[in-house]
Design a protein around this motif. Structure first.
Motif, PDB file in Angstrom:
ATOM      1  N   LYS A  79     -70.752   0.264  -1.809  1.00 44.01           N
ATOM      2  CA  LYS A  79     -71.162  -0.670  -2.873  1.00 44.01           C
ATOM      3  C   LYS A  79     -72.450  -0.213  -3.541  1.00 44.01           C
ATOM      4  O   LYS A  79     -73.462   0.039  -2.872  1.00 44.01           O
ATOM      5  CB  LYS A  79     -71.349  -2.080  -2.295  1.00 44.01           C
ATOM      6  N   LYS A  98     -68.101  -5.385 -11.393  1.00 52.62           N
ATOM      7  CA  LYS A  98     -67.747  -6.723 -10.894  1.00 52.62           C
ATOM      8  C   LYS A  98     -68.852  -7.713 -11.262  1.00 52.62           C
ATOM      9  O   LYS A  98     -68.597  -8.826 -11.715  1.00 52.62           O
ATOM     10  CB  LYS A  98     -67.562  -6.675  -9.368  1.00 52.62           C
ATOM     11  N   GLY A 117     -69.691 -11.265   3.691  1.00 47.11           N
ATOM     12  CA  GLY A 117     -69.040  -9.966   3.460  1.00 47.11           C
ATOM     13  C   GLY A 117     -69.813  -9.194   2.415  1.00 47.11           C
ATOM     14  O   GLY A 117     -69.251  -8.649   1.463  1.00 47.11           O
ATOM     15  N   ASP A 139     -72.489  -9.369   7.219  1.00 47.44           N
ATOM     16  CA  ASP A 139     -71.375  -8.427   7.234  1.00 47.44           C
ATOM     17  C   ASP A 139     -71.280  -7.801   8.633  1.00 47.44           C
ATOM     18  O   ASP A 139     -72.273  -7.259   9.135  1.00 47.44           O
ATOM     19  CB  ASP A 139     -71.560  -7.321   6.186  1.00 47.44           C
ATOM     20  N   THR A 141     -69.766  -5.136   9.579  1.00 52.61           N
ATOM     21  CA  THR A 141     -69.611  -3.674   9.637  1.00 52.61           C
ATOM     22  C   THR A 141     -70.992  -3.020   9.731  1.00 52.61           C
ATOM     23  O   THR A 141     -71.792  -3.067   8.789  1.00 52.61           O
ATOM     24  CB  THR A 141     -68.827  -3.170   8.403  1.00 52.61           C
ATOM     25  N   ILE A 167     -68.351 -14.398   9.312  1.00 55.22           N
ATOM     26  CA  ILE A 167     -68.434 -15.826   8.982  1.00 55.22           C
ATOM     27  C   ILE A 167     -68.187 -16.675  10.229  1.00 55.22           C
ATOM     28  O   ILE A 167     -68.771 -17.744  10.391  1.00 55.22           O
ATOM     29  CB  ILE A 167     -67.446 -16.200   7.836  1.00 55.22           C
ATOM     30  N   GLU A 168     -67.387 -16.153  11.150  1.00 59.05           N
ATOM     31  CA  GLU A 168     -67.061 -16.912  12.365  1.00 59.05           C
ATOM     32  C   GLU A 168     -68.274 -17.063  13.289  1.00 59.05           C
ATOM     33  O   GLU A 168     -68.266 -17.867  14.205  1.00 59.05           O
ATOM     34  CB  GLU A 168     -65.887 -16.253  13.111  1.00 59.05           C
ATOM     35  N   MET A 183     -66.777 -12.673  -1.668  1.00 58.63           N
ATOM     36  CA  MET A 183     -66.094 -11.743  -2.583  1.00 58.63           C
ATOM     37  C   MET A 183     -65.418 -10.658  -1.731  1.00 58.63           C
ATOM     38  O   MET A 183     -66.079  -9.991  -0.911  1.00 58.63           O
ATOM     39  CB  MET A 183     -67.092 -11.124  -3.561  1.00 58.63           C
ATOM     40  N   ARG A 189     -58.796 -12.544   5.930  1.00 55.20           N
ATOM     41  CA  ARG A 189     -58.772 -13.654   6.886  1.00 55.20           C
ATOM     42  C   ARG A 189     -57.323 -14.049   7.190  1.00 55.20           C
ATOM     43  O   ARG A 189     -56.509 -14.157   6.275  1.00 55.20           O
ATOM     44  CB  ARG A 189     -59.538 -14.872   6.335  1.00 55.20           C
TER      45      ARG A 189
END
Ligand SMILES: C[S@@+](CC[C@H](N)C(=O)[O-])C[C@H]1O[C@@H](n2cnc3c(N)ncnc32)[C@H](O)[C@@H]1O
Length: 312
Positions: A79, A98, A117, A139, A141, A167-168, A183, A189
């Motif tokens: 990114k 984006k 994310g 995130d 990763t 998020i969990e 995004m 999910r």
């Protein structure tokens, strides 16, 4: 040293502690290599400009080659683009495209934002560039967290954080963000409705959710559940039409929806570069018919929605 200290001081001590705990306890096999790359970065004098397509962090260094080598050790850079110490990072994604599609709809001045994310935190920098007060990015990763750590080493005072969390991992009760971004996450999910319900809980009443995800072109009430891979991605569970997505949002209690954009993703926007040398979108599309993926599914189209949470 704890890179989340300032996040704790800014009023998010539980998140800061959770992020630090997961970073400290990471047992990722590449961790020592990544930390060595960050350590090998030459000293960069701070000097940030975040209101531009390629955010600038740090002044131009005397020895760009050493910096370039160290940063390349944190491959793959997905990114961006970014300009770090004068080194231009040409990432896999033109994420600035984006941002350009959604930015006219956003009003983030003075806001505290959650970016789920978030990758390496590129969009968080853009949010600061339009006046956000603080951005908490999460995130799972680890290499993206390492890229953020490299940026944080250059600019330690920016209020843009990337925590190694999914998020969990956000406990019930974490919330009250003015805006929540999700995004490129929904299709990863297994239970999209549960994801949307979580987004609603994370944003304050009257706040906004910015949702961007893969959609199927066309108006039918359909969903695609790829068998195996989708555009070579292993973990794409479900792709709805826009109409189905709107139904899901309604069921999650999110009703005030504005469609900001629907765009086909092209190999100009997502491509291999010197900073992301793996195969990219071009190789994921059918060679004879680029309207299909190599698996024969419709090629990627993404929708971006702005959803206002009501007061109930
Ligand atoms: C397709 S990328 C999107 C990145 C960025 N938000 C964008 O729009 O360009 C999806 C990101 O979600 C992250 N991710 C995967 N599972 C997640 C989870 N459970 N919670 C939060 N992020 C997750 C991935 O690591 C990856 O960086």
């Amino acid at each position: 040293m704890n890179p989340y200290q300032a996040l704790g001081d800014a009023g998010w001590p539980v998140l800061a502690a959770l992020g630090w705990q997961r970073l400290k306890n990471s047992s990722h096999g590449d961790l020592q290599h990544w930390l060595a790359c960050i350590k090998a970065m030459p000293e960069v004098d701070p000097g940030a400009k975040t209101d531009c397509a390629a955010p600038v962090l740090g002044r131009i260094v005397d020895d760009p080659e050493t910096l370039r080598k160290a940063l390349l050790g944190l491959h793959p850079w997905r990114k961006g683009p970014l300009l770090l110490g004068g080194v231009r990072i040409d990432t896999e994604w033109r994420s600035d495209w984006k941002w350009k599609r959604i930015a006219p709809y956003l009003e983030l001045e003075g806001q505290q934002v959650l970016d789920i994310g978030c990758g390496n935190g590129y969009f968080g920098l853009r949010m600061l560039g339009v006046g956000a007060k603080l951005v908490v990015g999460i995130d799972p990763t680890m290499v993206f967290v390492m890229q953020w750590l490299a940026m944080q080493k250059i600019e330690p005072t920016l209020n843009n954080f990337v925590l190694p969390l999914g998020i969990e991992h956000l406990r019930a009760g974490t919330g009250n963000f003015d805006s929540v971004f999700s995004m490129g996450v929904l299709y990863h999910r297994r239970d999209p409705l549960e994801h949307l319900q979580r987004l609603k809980k994370l944003v304050r009443p009257g706040g906004q959710v910015i949702l961007e995800t893969l959609v199927l072109a066309g108006g039918a009430e359909e969903i695609l559940q790829p068998k195996g891979r989708y555009a070579r991605m292993r973990n794409v569970h479900v792709v709805p039409t826009l109409s189905v997505l709107l139904t899901w949002l309604k069921r999650a209690g999110l009703v005030d929806v504005q469609v900001m954009d629907v765009s086909k993703t092209t190999p100009d926007e997502q491509r291999s570069t010197a900073w992301m040398t793996f195969e990219s979108l071009q190789e994921s599309l059918d060679r004879h018919d680029p309207s299909l993926t190599v698996e024969g599914y419709p090629a990627p189209v993404r929708a971006a929605l702005l959803v206002t949470r009501g007061y109930r």
